[in-house]
Motif scaffolding. Structure first.
Motif, short mmCIF file in Angstrom:
data_model
loop_
_atom_site.label_atom_id
_atom_site.label_comp_id
_atom_site.label_asym_id
_atom_site.label_seq_id
_atom_site.Cartn_x
_atom_site.Cartn_y
_atom_site.Cartn_z
N LYS A 21 0.80 -1.23 0.00
CA LYS A 21 0.00 0.00 0.00
C LYS A 21 0.83 1.28 0.00
CE LYS A 21 -3.86 0.17 2.38
NZ LYS A 21 -4.81 0.12 3.51
N TYR A 22 2.04 1.23 0.56
CA TYR A 22 2.81 2.46 0.75
C TYR A 22 4.18 2.44 0.08
CZ TYR A 22 -0.91 3.15 4.09
OH TYR A 22 -2.15 3.26 4.67
N PHE A 23 4.99 1.41 0.36
CA PHE A 23 6.36 1.40 -0.17
C PHE A 23 6.38 1.35 -1.69
CE2 PHE A 23 8.14 -0.93 3.84
CZ PHE A 23 7.95 0.21 4.58
N ILE A 24 5.67 0.40 -2.25
CA ILE A 24 5.72 0.20 -3.70
C ILE A 24 5.16 1.41 -4.46
CG2 ILE A 24 4.86 -1.21 -5.62
CD1 ILE A 24 5.34 -3.66 -3.74
N PRO A 25 4.00 1.95 -4.08
CA PRO A 25 3.54 3.15 -4.79
C PRO A 25 4.53 4.31 -4.69
CG PRO A 25 1.73 2.19 -3.58
CD PRO A 25 2.98 1.46 -3.16
N TYR A 26 5.17 4.47 -3.55
CA TYR A 26 6.17 5.53 -3.40
C TYR A 26 7.35 5.29 -4.33
CZ TYR A 26 9.72 8.56 -1.42
OH TYR A 26 10.71 9.50 -1.28
N ILE A 27 7.88 4.07 -4.33
CA ILE A 27 9.02 3.74 -5.18
C ILE A 27 8.67 3.93 -6.65
CG2 ILE A 27 10.51 1.83 -5.94
CD1 ILE A 27 10.27 0.79 -2.97
N LYS A 28 7.46 3.56 -7.04
CA LYS A 28 7.04 3.67 -8.44
C LYS A 28 6.98 5.12 -8.91
CE LYS A 28 4.53 -0.54 -9.47
NZ LYS A 28 3.21 -1.05 -9.85
N ARG A 29 6.93 6.05 -8.00
CA ARG A 29 6.96 7.46 -8.39
C ARG A 29 8.32 7.83 -8.97
NH1 ARG A 29 4.89 10.23 -3.04
NH2 ARG A 29 6.19 11.91 -3.86
N TYR A 30 9.35 7.05 -8.66
CA TYR A 30 10.72 7.38 -9.05
C TYR A 30 11.37 6.39 -10.01
CZ TYR A 30 10.01 10.60 -5.26
OH TYR A 30 9.48 11.58 -4.46
N VAL A 105 15.87 -2.46 -0.36
CA VAL A 105 14.91 -2.05 0.67
C VAL A 105 15.57 -2.28 2.03
CG1 VAL A 105 12.65 -2.56 1.71
CG2 VAL A 105 12.95 -2.71 -0.79
N CYS A 106 15.47 -1.28 2.90
CA CYS A 106 15.93 -1.39 4.29
C CYS A 106 14.83 -0.80 5.16
CB CYS A 106 17.22 -0.60 4.52
SG CYS A 106 18.64 -1.17 3.62
N HIS A 107 14.09 -1.65 5.82
CA HIS A 107 12.99 -1.20 6.68
C HIS A 107 13.34 -1.53 8.12
CE1 HIS A 107 8.80 -1.83 8.38
NE2 HIS A 107 8.88 -0.55 8.12
N ASP A 108 13.35 -0.53 8.96
CA ASP A 108 13.71 -0.72 10.38
C ASP A 108 15.12 -1.30 10.54
OD1 ASP A 108 11.28 0.32 11.21
OD2 ASP A 108 10.34 -1.64 11.46
N VAL A 109 16.06 -0.80 9.73
CA VAL A 109 17.43 -1.31 9.77
C VAL A 109 18.43 -0.19 10.03
CG1 VAL A 109 19.27 -2.37 8.39
CG2 VAL A 109 16.96 -3.29 8.29
N ILE A 110 18.34 0.88 9.27
CA ILE A 110 19.37 1.91 9.29
C ILE A 110 19.57 2.51 10.68
CG2 ILE A 110 20.00 4.18 8.38
CD1 ILE A 110 18.84 3.26 5.69
#
Length: 132
Positions: A21-30, A105-110
């Motif tokens: 719902k959120y990550f993929i649509p955001y990434i697809k903007r770029y 993808v790095c989620h809850d890692v950095i």
């Protein structure tokens, strides 16, 4: 710790939903993401973030240092009829992964990384020339 973190299947499903719902649509903007896109998740845990990418036809690889999380990722992907490769290791020790990915993808890692500049330098080595 929240109950959703103790129920690994529930947590996997919540991450998959968030990614879709959120990550993929955001990434697809770029950038384009779809069939054949090579996606790496560093610190993938149970792999929930990667499930929607796999369903889109992406080639997904998840790496996590926790063997138990990797076992769960393999199990949850199999239960969902999804394809993915999961490796229990420090991703930066896996020389065969260098220059292989279109997207990381790095989620809850950095936030757990002390030397963020070095981490980003190492991530760049995992990307193809035009990866992001």
């Amino acid at each position: 710790m929240q109950s959703r973190q103790l129920n690994r299947r529930q947590y996997f499903n919540e991450l998959a939903t968030t990614s879709e719902k959120y990550f993929i649509p955001y990434i697809k903007r770029y950038r384009q993401v779809g069939k054949g896109t090579k996606v790496l998740e560093i610190g993938c845990g149970d792999g929930g973030n990667l499930l929607p990418f796999s369903r889109m036809g992406c080639d997904v690889v998840g790496v996590d240092m926790a063997e138990g999380r990797i076992r769960d990722a393999r199990k949850f992907f199999q239960e969902n009829g999804a394809k993915g490769r999961f490796i229990a290791s420090d991703v930066f020790l896996l020389k065969e992964l260098r220059h292989q990915f279109d997207l990381i993808v790095c989620h809850d890692v950095i936030e757990h990384i002390d030397d963020k500049e070095e981490f980003m330098h190492k991530c760049k080595q995992l990307l193809k020339t035009r990866g992001g």
